[in-house]
Scaffold this motif. Sequence first.
Motif, PDB file in Angstrom:
ATOM      1  N   PHE A 141       8.781  30.462  18.631  1.00 47.88           N
ATOM      2  CA  PHE A 141       8.247  30.431  17.272  1.00 47.88           C
ATOM      3  C   PHE A 141       8.873  29.281  16.497  1.00 47.88           C
ATOM      4  N   SER A 142       8.158  28.813  15.483  1.00 43.81           N
ATOM      5  CA  SER A 142       8.676  27.802  14.560  1.00 43.81           C
ATOM      6  C   SER A 142       9.101  28.475  13.265  1.00 43.81           C
ATOM      7  N   TRP A 143      10.333  28.202  12.859  1.00 42.47           N
ATOM      8  CA  TRP A 143      10.823  28.759  11.604  1.00 42.47           C
ATOM      9  C   TRP A 143      10.252  27.946  10.449  1.00 42.47           C
ATOM     10  N   LEU A 144       9.438  28.582   9.618  1.00 41.19           N
ATOM     11  CA  LEU A 144       8.781  27.912   8.494  1.00 41.19           C
ATOM     12  C   LEU A 144       9.362  28.351   7.156  1.00 41.19           C
ATOM     13  N   GLY A 145      10.547  28.981   7.186  1.00 42.43           N
ATOM     14  CA  GLY A 145      11.213  29.376   5.955  1.00 42.43           C
ATOM     15  C   GLY A 145      10.731  30.678   5.360  1.00 42.43           C
ATOM     16  N   ASN A 146       9.981  31.479   6.144  1.00 47.00           N
ATOM     17  CA  ASN A 146       9.419  32.723   5.630  1.00 47.00           C
ATOM     18  C   ASN A 146       9.979  33.893   6.433  1.00 47.00           C
ATOM     19  N   VAL A 147      10.708  34.794   5.764  1.00 46.99           N
ATOM     20  CA  VAL A 147      11.332  35.910   6.472  1.00 46.99           C
ATOM     21  C   VAL A 147      10.287  36.852   7.070  1.00 46.99           C
ATOM     22  N   ASP A 148       9.036  36.767   6.614  1.00 48.95           N
ATOM     23  CA  ASP A 148       7.977  37.568   7.225  1.00 48.95           C
ATOM     24  C   ASP A 148       7.841  37.268   8.709  1.00 48.95           C
ATOM     25  N   LEU A 149       8.240  36.063   9.135  1.00 49.47           N
ATOM     26  CA  LEU A 149       8.171  35.725  10.558  1.00 49.47           C
ATOM     27  C   LEU A 149       9.115  36.611  11.364  1.00 49.47           C
ATOM     28  N   ILE A 150      10.320  36.866  10.848  1.00 45.67           N
ATOM     29  CA  ILE A 150      11.266  37.734  11.559  1.00 45.67           C
ATOM     30  C   ILE A 150      10.682  39.140  11.674  1.00 45.67           C
ATOM     31  N   LEU A 151      10.089  39.628  10.590  1.00 49.54           N
ATOM     32  CA  LEU A 151       9.456  40.939  10.606  1.00 49.54           C
ATOM     33  C   LEU A 151       8.324  40.966  11.639  1.00 49.54           C
ATOM     34  N   ALA A 152       7.514  39.897  11.684  1.00 48.56           N
ATOM     35  CA  ALA A 152       6.406  39.825  12.630  1.00 48.56           C
ATOM     36  C   ALA A 152       6.912  39.806  14.069  1.00 48.56           C
ATOM     37  N   ILE A 153       7.994  39.075  14.330  1.00 52.21           N
ATOM     38  CA  ILE A 153       8.558  39.027  15.678  1.00 52.21           C
ATOM     39  C   ILE A 153       9.002  40.415  16.121  1.00 52.21           C
ATOM     40  N   ILE A 154       9.691  41.126  15.233  1.00 51.32           N
ATOM     41  CA  ILE A 154      10.168  42.476  15.562  1.00 51.32           C
ATOM     42  C   ILE A 154       8.990  43.394  15.859  1.00 51.32           C
ATOM     43  N   VAL A 178      -5.427  35.213  20.243  1.00 55.39           N
ATOM     44  CA  VAL A 178      -5.225  34.202  21.280  1.00 55.39           C
ATOM     45  C   VAL A 178      -5.019  32.857  20.584  1.00 55.39           C
ATOM     46  N   GLU A 179      -3.829  32.292  20.719  1.00 57.29           N
ATOM     47  CA  GLU A 179      -3.496  31.029  20.058  1.00 57.29           C
ATOM     48  C   GLU A 179      -2.317  30.404  20.795  1.00 57.29           C
ATOM     49  N   ASP A 180      -2.399  29.123  21.134  1.00 60.59           N
ATOM     50  CA  ASP A 180      -1.324  28.500  21.904  1.00 60.59           C
ATOM     51  C   ASP A 180      -0.518  27.472  21.122  1.00 60.59           C
ATOM     52  N   THR A 181      -0.884  27.181  19.882  1.00 62.46           N
ATOM     53  CA  THR A 181      -0.142  26.200  19.092  1.00 62.46           C
ATOM     54  C   THR A 181       0.950  26.911  18.298  1.00 62.46           C
ATOM     55  N   THR A 182       2.216  26.556  18.599  1.00 59.86           N
ATOM     56  CA  THR A 182       3.354  27.260  18.004  1.00 59.86           C
ATOM     57  C   THR A 182       3.289  27.266  16.481  1.00 59.86           C
ATOM     58  N   ARG A 183       2.959  26.144  15.898  1.00 57.32           N
ATOM     59  CA  ARG A 183       2.939  26.050  14.430  1.00 57.32           C
ATOM     60  C   ARG A 183       1.937  27.030  13.827  1.00 57.32           C
ATOM     61  N   PHE A 184       0.772  27.156  14.467  1.00 57.14           N
ATOM     62  CA  PHE A 184      -0.263  28.007  13.879  1.00 57.14           C
ATOM     63  C   PHE A 184       0.018  29.492  14.088  1.00 57.14           C
ATOM     64  N   TYR A 185       0.421  29.892  15.304  1.00 61.86           N
ATOM     65  CA  TYR A 185       0.656  31.334  15.458  1.00 61.86           C
ATOM     66  C   TYR A 185       1.918  31.771  14.717  1.00 61.86           C
ATOM     67  N   SER A 186       2.855  30.834  14.478  1.00 67.92           N
ATOM     68  CA  SER A 186       4.034  31.180  13.677  1.00 67.92           C
ATOM     69  C   SER A 186       3.659  31.420  12.221  1.00 67.92           C
ATOM     70  N   ALA A 187       2.548  30.857  11.788  1.00 70.09           N
ATOM     71  CA  ALA A 187       2.053  31.090  10.424  1.00 70.09           C
ATOM     72  C   ALA A 187       1.079  32.253  10.372  1.00 70.09           C
ATOM     73  N   MET A 188       0.249  32.415  11.411  1.00 66.96           N
ATOM     74  CA  MET A 188      -0.818  33.415  11.375  1.00 66.96           C
ATOM     75  C   MET A 188      -0.327  34.831  11.663  1.00 66.96           C
ATOM     76  N   ILE A 300     -13.163  30.012  11.045  1.00 63.99           N
ATOM     77  CA  ILE A 300     -12.147  29.707  10.033  1.00 63.99           C
ATOM     78  C   ILE A 300     -11.512  28.365  10.379  1.00 63.99           C
ATOM     79  N   ASP A 301     -11.383  27.509   9.375  1.00 65.48           N
ATOM     80  CA  ASP A 301     -10.740  26.213   9.552  1.00 65.48           C
ATOM     81  C   ASP A 301      -9.230  26.385   9.378  1.00 65.48           C
ATOM     82  N   LYS A 302      -8.462  26.168  10.443  1.00 68.70           N
ATOM     83  CA  LYS A 302      -7.011  26.381  10.384  1.00 68.70           C
ATOM     84  C   LYS A 302      -6.295  25.345   9.522  1.00 68.70           C
ATOM     85  N   GLU A 303      -6.942  24.206   9.303  1.00 68.46           N
ATOM     86  CA  GLU A 303      -6.330  23.159   8.481  1.00 68.46           C
ATOM     87  C   GLU A 303      -6.664  23.311   6.999  1.00 68.46           C
ATOM     88  N   SER A 304      -7.496  24.276   6.666  1.00 66.02           N
ATOM     89  CA  SER A 304      -7.897  24.470   5.276  1.00 66.02           C
ATOM     90  C   SER A 304      -6.712  24.956   4.436  1.00 66.02           C
TER      91      SER A 304
END
Length: 409
Positions: A141-154, A178-188, A300-304
């Motif tokens: 995962f990519s750390w994007l500064g959002n603690v919700d990511l830690i919650l999502a990982i758990i 299904v998503e293989d780009t680290t940046r996007f699934y770390s946000a989604m 859905i446009d992921k870059e939007s």
Amino acid sequence: MKDYHPDTESRLRLQETAFQNLMQRRVHNVLLIASPYDTFMLEEDGRVEEQIYKEYMDLNLSAPPRFIKVNDFGHARQRMRYVRPDLIIVMPGVEIGATLQDTAQLRRLHPGIPTVLLLPFARQVSRRLANEDLSSVDFVFSWLGNVDLILAIIKLIEDKMNAANDILQVGVKSILMVEDTTRFYSAMLPLVYRYLLTQSRNFSTEALNDHERMLRMRARPKVLFTRDYNEAEQLLERYGSDMLGVITDVRYPKDNVLCSDAGLQLTAAIRRRYPFMPVIIASTENSNRKGAADLGALFIDKESKTMPQDLRAAVRRNFGFGDFVVYDPVTQMETMRIHNLAELQKDIFNIPAESLFQLCATNAFSRWLNARALFPIADIIQQRRFTDLRETPAVRQLIFDAIVAYRRM
């Protein structure tokens, strides 16, 4: 409607949901291996434990995990002599290769513990990972500064540990991503989990008491996450009949080769087996919009800039989490909106026959009920086949009686 008469409410046999058997495996202890600098960066906005504890309390979740922090793998091995963590999160230093070697050695000493590599977001780091052996970690995962990511990982690890029992034995539903780009699934993934946990808390208010409310929270939909076509196909084979919907990228590996239209191929396969399953196609390439439309999927446009709002709205509308909206099948205009189970019981006799037929044919009723963990009613409705408009009175009565029987159960 097969073998059903309007006076059968007393004979309806609803299968009680064994909520107490859900989420038997939990993440209680998290081992965080990170340098003092990375730990500081991770906690720049506040202590991780405090933020996770606050998230658990806000979402009415029980038993927040305990974090065990060490600066290197030597200290990690010492701590693991006394405490076996349920999850290991590794933040690599400058030498990613050396970190992965140490991680592999730790896993050989303590096999079976889910391990996550948490990277600071940087494009050059992502490129370097392409040449590394990642077999020693379950997820990156990519750390994007959002603690919700830690919650999502758990929660992702807990879902993976409990999926087979909770879905196949108890009847909990799932969402495939299904998503293989680290940046996007770390946000989604944090967006999806935040929404699911919030909705689960809100839906649990229909329970009769605090204890039942806590049990109902365990029945939120699982998230099944994968990064390639072949594993997605396996998950569909095993859990497809219990899925609320699918969120998929378009370009990702198939048969170990990057495939430019893997997501469209997966959607086509889903359509052949599950014609009415909602599919959300998320892509950075606008050219895939037409392919999604041709397959009856939402694009859905992921870059939007509005991607987070677009994703939440799409999940709410298509996976059964929002209001139950009744449309005219000809004009597609909204004719009625139902907010909860009590309103469904009250308004079932007011839904136009043609709309009721369409809703039953596309499994809309069962999807909406399953999203709220109302599995016994959903099962009763889904088992029946509505094939003729002349059956409308019996169908209305069945749904009404199933709700009454559930409330009496």
